[in-house]
Structures are given as structure tokens and as C-alpha cells.
Design an enzyme around this catalytic site. Structure first.
Site, PDB file in Angstrom:
ATOM      1  CD  GLU A 157      -3.036  -0.993   2.325  1.00 31.71           C
ATOM      2  OE1 GLU A 157      -2.499  -0.379   3.224  1.00 31.71           O
ATOM      3  OE2 GLU A 157      -4.154  -1.575   2.326  1.00 31.71           O
ATOM      4  CD  GLU A 243      -4.511  -5.161   3.565  1.00 32.70           C
ATOM      5  OE1 GLU A 243      -3.431  -5.660   3.232  1.00 32.70           O
ATOM      6  OE2 GLU A 243      -4.811  -4.466   4.435  1.00 32.70           O
TER       7      GLU A 243
END
Ligand code: MG
Length: 320
Positions: A157, A243
Site C-alpha cells: 500500500e 486485501e
């Protein structure tokens, strides 16, 4: 003399552990590839998979073991599992061998169980650790690049970094992997916690079998994020939900059932491969295990949190 009505029970018994094995996800679909913006299997069929993500490897190392992965395969009937290889703090940057060993334990268990495995460089600043990422992924590619199970996720991320920097990092890491492994899928992170997939769609990477990460937390992220994803899909990008959580974006809070249902419908329609956050026994809403749950699986209902019971059910329903 056998009664016919007994036969189904015998068939169930015959498919139990150690007996005739049910087909595994990898035996069904083989090596995955990206074809015209979709992830397909060896017969060219779109492949959609569901499974859990393990928690940060430096904080929940106990779940990075063979029995845990095997339980996720047999009891949760997952298609995929994600190893979240921690980079910082106290992760790969300080002890690369230790963190790589955790990844390898999960990969080897996934290969044995016929699961796909996402090997995630779980970093928010990976563009500052390019050489470490290259070293890690080259080691993984050398050892497991010939296994159809492996999916590389090179930047979990990205935070406070734009697509041009992420793209430059990705080009370097992809080239390093491709020098060893010509074909396994590589998933690239996208700006703003892997949400701005539209930014990547505007200037995609060149290469084969590349997909882009879309992350969401149902309590926080709603239709506006699906609109971004729809634009990226329309532009021809392959997406993978490496995710997601049913809670708020901080991993805590209650399950947002109505938003989760909308996301699940969207993922079903677009045949996503997804991993839910997370296998952990931490006290937070998205953790699927109660504190002290056995790290080697064998969990009963009482070992699972509300989130654990809910997500286990979703994974079992999803199929592969
Ligand atoms: Mg390969």
C-alpha cells in the site's frame, strides 16, 4: 451387504484427509495469466479465488506455518492465501533471513496444499527499499518461480507517493523478477493505499501477466471506490483485491454488512481474486481469531471471532 443409502457417507469418508484428494485450486486452474485485462487459468477460463491474508509477519509470526495453511485449505476451503511479509518496522530491513523464512514456510505449505499464494511485500514505502525488494523477490523467484502457485505482490500500500514513483519502482522490481521467472503474475500497488487504480490505468506498465492491487475496507470505502475500479477495468487493467476488510479502514470497528454485500456482488461480477484481512488473534474488528487461538489451525467456532465466522463462511461459499 451395503445399503444404497449408506453410499454417500462412504463417499464423504473417502474424500477425507489422507484418502482420495479433492481437486485443489492449483490442480484445477494451473498457471494463471493475464489475458485482455482478466486473470485466467490454463484453459483460458476466468479464475476467481477467495482466501485470507495473514497478518504482518513480524507481529503474528506464529501463523506462518504449514499446519495453519493446511487448515485454511481444508477447513476454510480457500483458493488463495496471502503472506504479508513485513518490511518495517522490525521486519525484512532488520532481519531479511528471518522474514524470508516465514514467506517460504507459507509458500511451501501452499504448494503442498494446492493453494495459490500471494507473496506480499508488506510495505508502505517500498520505493525507498527498492534494492531490498529486488533481493527478496529474486530469491523467491529463483526458488519458486517454476511453481504455478506463486503470485508476487511487490508493493502492498503506497502512502504519500504518486504513480510515477511507484511505476519506476515497479519497473525495476518487475525486471528483476522477469530475469528469473518469465511468467508468474506480478501485482503492482497503486497510489493512496492501493485505491487509485485509475491513476495506474492512465499510464500502465508494459509487460506480461501484470495486475494491479485494489484494496478496500467496506466500512470506509463505498461506491466511489468501485467507480474508480470500474474505470480501471474499462481501460483494460487487470485488478486483484489482494486485501480487503469488512470493517473500517483502520482494521477495527464493526462489520459493515450492507457495504460488504455490495463489494462481494461487485467482486463476483468482476471475478476478482481476493484476500480478507486477517488471520490474527489481535483484539480488533477485522482479526478473525480470538486471543490465544492455536497457531496451527484446528479452530472451532469458539476460536473464531464474529469476523472469523463471517469470513470463513464467505470463503467456503465462494469456491474456486
Ligand atoms: Mg514461472
Amino acid at each position: 451387504m451395503l445399503c444404497w443409502t449408506l453410499l454417500p457417507h462412504l463417499l464423504v469418508a473417502a474424500s477425507g484427509p489422507g484418502m482420495e484428494a479433492a481437486p485443489s485450486p492449483v490442480s484445477l486452474h494451473g498457471a494463471l495469466r493475464v489475458e485482455r485485462g482478466r486473470i485466467v487459468g490454463k484453459f483460458g477460463n476466468p479464475v476467481s479465488l477467495a482466501g485470507p491474508s495473514l497478518f504482518w509477519s513480524q507481529w503474528m509470526p506464529q501463523f506462518y506455518n504449514r499446519d495453519c495453511v493446511r487448515w485454511i485449505a481444508t477447513d476454510w476451503k480457500a483458493g488463495v492465501v496471502r503472506a504479508a511479509v513485513a518490511v518495517e518496522p522490525d521486519g525484512y530491513l532488520v532481519d531479511p533471513e528471518r522474514e524470508r523464512a516465514k514467506a517460504e514456510a507459507v509458500i511451501e505449505a501452499a504448494v503442498e496444499s494446492g493453494l495459490y499464494v500471494i507473496v506480499d511485500w508488506h510495505d508502505h514505502r517500498a520505493h525507498l527499499h527498492t534494492e531490498q525488494a529486488v533481493g527478496f523477490f529474486q530469491a523467491i523467484a529463483r526458488k519458486y518461480g517454476d511453481k504455478p502457485n506463486v503470485i508476487y505482490e511487490i508493493y502492498n500500500e503506497p502512502m504519500r507517493v504518486g504513480w510515477p514513483e511507484i511505476k519506476a519502482y515497479s519497473e525495476r522490481v518487475i525486471a528483476a523478477i522477469r530475469a528469473i521467472d518469465p511468467d508468474n503474475i506480478i501485482v503492482v500497488g497503486t497510489p493512496n493505499w492501493s485505491q487509485d487504480v485509475d491513476a495506474a490505468a492512465g499510464d500502465p506498465l508494459k509487460g506480461t501477466n501484470l495486475a494491479y492491487a485494489l484494496h478496500f475496507y467496506a466500512g470506509t470505502h463505498k461506491a466511489w471506490l468501485r467507480d474508480k475500479a470500474d474505470r480501471a477495468l474499462a481501460a483494460g487493467l487487470a485488478l486483484m483485491v489482494t486485501e480487503w476488510g469488512a470493517t473500517n479502514a483502520n482494521g477495527d470497528g464493526p462489520i459493515d454488512h450492507s457495504s460488504t454485500r455490495e463489494w462481494l456482488d461487485w467482486m463476483r461480477k468482476n471475478r476478482m481474486i481476493w484476500c480478507n484481512w486477517s488471520i490474527a488473534d489481535k483484539r480488533e474488528g477485522s482479526a478473525m481469531l480470538r486471543p490465544g487461538a492455536n497457531p496451527r489451525g484446528g479452530w472451532t467456532e469458539a476460536d473464531l471471532t464474529e469476523s472469523g465466522r463471517f469470513v470463513r463462511g464467505l470463503i467456503r461459499e465462494w469456491g474456486f
